[in-house]
Design a protein around this motif. Structure first.
Motif, short mmCIF file in Angstrom:
data_model
loop_
_atom_site.label_atom_id
_atom_site.label_comp_id
_atom_site.label_asym_id
_atom_site.label_seq_id
_atom_site.Cartn_x
_atom_site.Cartn_y
_atom_site.Cartn_z
N UNK A 110 -0.29 1.99 -0.67
CA UNK A 110 -0.33 0.93 -1.68
C UNK A 110 0.43 1.32 -2.93
N UNK A 111 0.26 2.57 -3.36
CA UNK A 111 0.96 3.06 -4.55
C UNK A 111 2.47 3.04 -4.34
N UNK A 112 2.91 3.48 -3.15
CA UNK A 112 4.35 3.49 -2.83
C UNK A 112 4.90 2.07 -2.86
N UNK A 113 4.17 1.15 -2.26
CA UNK A 113 4.61 -0.26 -2.22
C UNK A 113 4.72 -0.84 -3.62
N UNK A 124 9.46 -13.66 -8.48
CA UNK A 124 8.01 -13.86 -8.39
C UNK A 124 7.60 -14.46 -7.04
N UNK A 125 8.38 -15.42 -6.55
CA UNK A 125 7.98 -16.12 -5.33
C UNK A 125 8.15 -15.28 -4.07
N UNK A 126 8.83 -14.13 -4.18
CA UNK A 126 8.99 -13.27 -3.01
C UNK A 126 8.13 -12.01 -3.09
N UNK A 127 7.46 -11.80 -4.21
CA UNK A 127 6.74 -10.55 -4.44
C UNK A 127 5.67 -10.30 -3.38
N UNK A 128 4.81 -11.29 -3.13
CA UNK A 128 3.71 -11.11 -2.17
C UNK A 128 4.23 -10.86 -0.76
N UNK A 129 5.25 -11.60 -0.37
CA UNK A 129 5.81 -11.43 0.97
C UNK A 129 6.42 -10.04 1.12
N UNK A 130 7.15 -9.58 0.10
CA UNK A 130 7.75 -8.24 0.14
C UNK A 130 6.67 -7.16 0.17
N UNK A 131 5.60 -7.37 -0.62
CA UNK A 131 4.49 -6.41 -0.64
C UNK A 131 3.87 -6.28 0.74
N UNK A 132 3.59 -7.40 1.39
CA UNK A 132 2.98 -7.38 2.71
C UNK A 132 3.89 -6.72 3.74
N UNK A 133 5.19 -7.01 3.64
CA UNK A 133 6.15 -6.44 4.59
C UNK A 133 6.18 -4.91 4.49
N UNK A 134 6.34 -4.40 3.28
CA UNK A 134 6.41 -2.95 3.09
C UNK A 134 5.10 -2.30 3.49
N UNK A 135 3.99 -2.91 3.08
CA UNK A 135 2.67 -2.35 3.36
C UNK A 135 2.41 -2.24 4.85
N UNK A 136 2.81 -3.26 5.61
CA UNK A 136 2.64 -3.22 7.07
C UNK A 136 3.58 -2.20 7.70
N UNK A 137 4.84 -2.22 7.29
CA UNK A 137 5.84 -1.32 7.89
C UNK A 137 5.48 0.15 7.69
N UNK A 194 5.15 -6.33 11.87
CA UNK A 194 4.29 -5.91 12.97
C UNK A 194 5.11 -5.57 14.21
N UNK A 195 6.13 -6.38 14.49
CA UNK A 195 6.99 -6.11 15.64
C UNK A 195 7.69 -4.76 15.53
N UNK A 196 8.17 -4.44 14.33
CA UNK A 196 8.85 -3.16 14.12
C UNK A 196 7.88 -1.99 14.26
N UNK A 197 6.67 -2.15 13.74
CA UNK A 197 5.66 -1.09 13.86
C UNK A 197 5.35 -0.81 15.33
N UNK A 198 5.13 -1.87 16.11
CA UNK A 198 4.83 -1.70 17.53
C UNK A 198 6.01 -1.05 18.26
N UNK A 199 7.23 -1.46 17.91
CA UNK A 199 8.42 -0.89 18.54
C UNK A 199 8.55 0.60 18.24
N UNK A 200 8.26 0.99 17.00
CA UNK A 200 8.34 2.41 16.61
C UNK A 200 7.32 3.23 17.39
N UNK A 201 6.09 2.74 17.49
CA UNK A 201 5.05 3.48 18.21
C UNK A 201 5.36 3.51 19.71
N UNK A 202 5.88 2.42 20.25
CA UNK A 202 6.24 2.40 21.67
C UNK A 202 7.31 3.44 21.97
N UNK A 203 8.29 3.55 21.07
CA UNK A 203 9.36 4.53 21.25
C UNK A 203 8.83 5.95 21.13
#
Length: 444
Positions: A110-113, A124-137, A194-203
């Motif tokens: 969370x701190x890194x994000x 402002x309108x992209x902040x939440x989406x960017x936060x969620x993307x980085x946090x999940x990745x 989420x797709x990228x996370x699953x792909x990384x773990x699969x690899x």
């Protein structure tokens, strides 16, 4: 390994290099796949958030490239000594270090994000989406860093086609999951993450399954008393630290070039960004030969075979120089069409064309830095890599700060070319010492 089999021909070296050239495109291809899918089935906010999030994550994970490079050197030298236990121990140690860094990333997720977004300051309108993307990745950190270690292990063993197979699997899995989650489940940018996370773990799982072929050796290494021998651990950590500093200062050089480009206006900044993308693309080809150099220089040092060392250095350097000059020449010949493909803005095209010859010269002379990097990474001479990077970057910044803006954009580019030449010169001064250290006068 038999002596004659070590003296690879030019054709064999090219066959070793091309899979790495393709595998090196994995990270930019991941970004391209994500962008294409969001661009077709997402919204403007998602696309803007992806741009911010991808930039932040590229910087974060690029800083851990030392896990790949340091592992390669130790593995290649152990391969040269035909020491399977040392190879397995290096793999275990590097994996534990990678997982330790991954745990730290997850703890500070969370701190890194938040820090990344405060620096990049998205709309402002992209902040939440960017936060969620980085946090999940960032949940992919353990898998991503393990994949770095496995890549270093494979390059050190010159198993480059397996590396390519893993990267193709990563990109294919990522693309299929992105389409499934975004197109059919309408998950937007979170689906991409989420797709990228699953792909990384699969690899990572596929990589570990391949490594399981050496399970007996790995188990034997795990039970060997000196697995956690203080000197061996310190040596690996020291190499990681030095290569991280080397990478950090090189990154500073590119950031500095971008920063000073902005002093001349937005058109100049945009044009230089396009030319930097072309330079980065050329690095995929030169890195291929540098990675082959890492593997076989390390192997020659493990064998204490100066003849093989000299043979590999000479032949890979010839191939790298020919490739660099060819790339620079092709850029001069077809640069106008390439720039037109990257932007349709006439004023940006005009500026980029004006400074395209400098980019071509940079590519042509950069082969020395790439090859020497390969030699010193294979030799495990991380201190020389660190020192050369610090010196070349420091001198470059002194020149920029002392001479700009008076010498204009041509001066900015000229100093940037000097930057890559200085890297070669400073590393070159360490080469006689490296040869003397690893190959005594009576070496074969």
């Amino acid at each position: 390994m038999q002596k004659n089999s070590s003296l690879l021909t030019y054709r064999q070296l090219i066959q070793k290099a091309w899979p790495i050239m393709l595998a090196n495109t994995a990270l930019p291809l991941l970004g391209l796949i994500d962008t294409a899918i969001i661009g077709h089935w997402g919204g403007t906010t998602d696309l803007a958030a992806l741009a911010i999030g991808s930039l932040a994550l590229n910087v974060i994970f690029w800083n851990f490239g030392f896990l790949r490079m340091s592992t390669t050197g130790f593995i290649a030298q152990a391969e040269g000594r035909q020491d399977d236990i040392a190879k397995a121990q290096t793999l275990i140690r590097a994996t534990v270090i990678a997982l330790s860094f991954a745990a730290l990333l997850l703890l500070c997720k969370t701190l890194i994000t938040q820090t990344a977004l405060s620096i990049l300051a998205p709309p402002f309108d992209t902040h939440n989406a960017a936060f969620n993307y980085i946090n999940i990745r960032l949940w992919a950190a353990p898998a991503s860093l393990i994949n770095y270690v496995v890549a270093g292990y494979l390059i050190g063993l010159a198993r480059n086609r397996i590396l390519l197979i893993l990267q193709v699997f990563l990109n294919s899995t990522n693309a299929l999951l992105d389409i499934l989650l975004v197109r059919f489940f309408d998950m937007g940018i979170e689906g991409i993450a989420i797709g990228t996370v699953i792909a990384e773990y699969s690899t990572a799982i596929l990589s570990l399954c391949w490594l399981a072929k050496g399970q007996a050796i790995i188990f034997q290494a795990k039970t060997t008393k000196n697995l956690w021998y203080k000197t061996a651990i310190f040596s690996l950590l020291k190499s990681n630290r030095d290569i991280w500093l080397r990478t950090l200062f090189l990154l500073a050089g590119f950031i500095g070039f971008t920063h000073f480009s902005g002093h001349y206006g937005s058109s100049q900044l945009a044009a230089n960004h396009i030319l930097l993308q072309i330079i980065s693309f050329s690095a995929f080809f030169l890195d291929g030969f540098a990675n082959v150099t890492e593997a076989y220089v390390g192997k020659a040092i493990g064998q204490k075979n100066k003849k093989v060392f000299s043979h590999i250095v000479q032949r890979t350097s010839v191939l790298a120089c020919i490739t660099a000059i060819a790339l620079g020449t092709l850029l001069i010949m077809f640069g106008q069409s390439l720039i037109a493909a990257l932007t349709d803005l006439p004023h940006i095209q005009t500026v980029a064309l004006a400074y395209l010859p400098f980019a071509a010269v940079y590519i042509a002379v950069s082969c020395g830095a790439f090859q020497l990097d390969g030699i010193f990474i294979g030799a495990g001479a991380s201190a020389a890599l660190r020192n050369a990077s610090i010196l070349s970057t420091s001198i470059t910044f002194c020149l920029w700060l002392g001479l700009l803006p008076g010498i204009g954009m041509k001066g900015l580019w000229l100093i940037f070319v000097v930057f890559v030449v200085l890297r070669s010169l400073f590393l070159g001064t360490y080469l006689p010492q490296l040869i003397k250290q690893h190959f005594p006068v009576n070496a074969r």
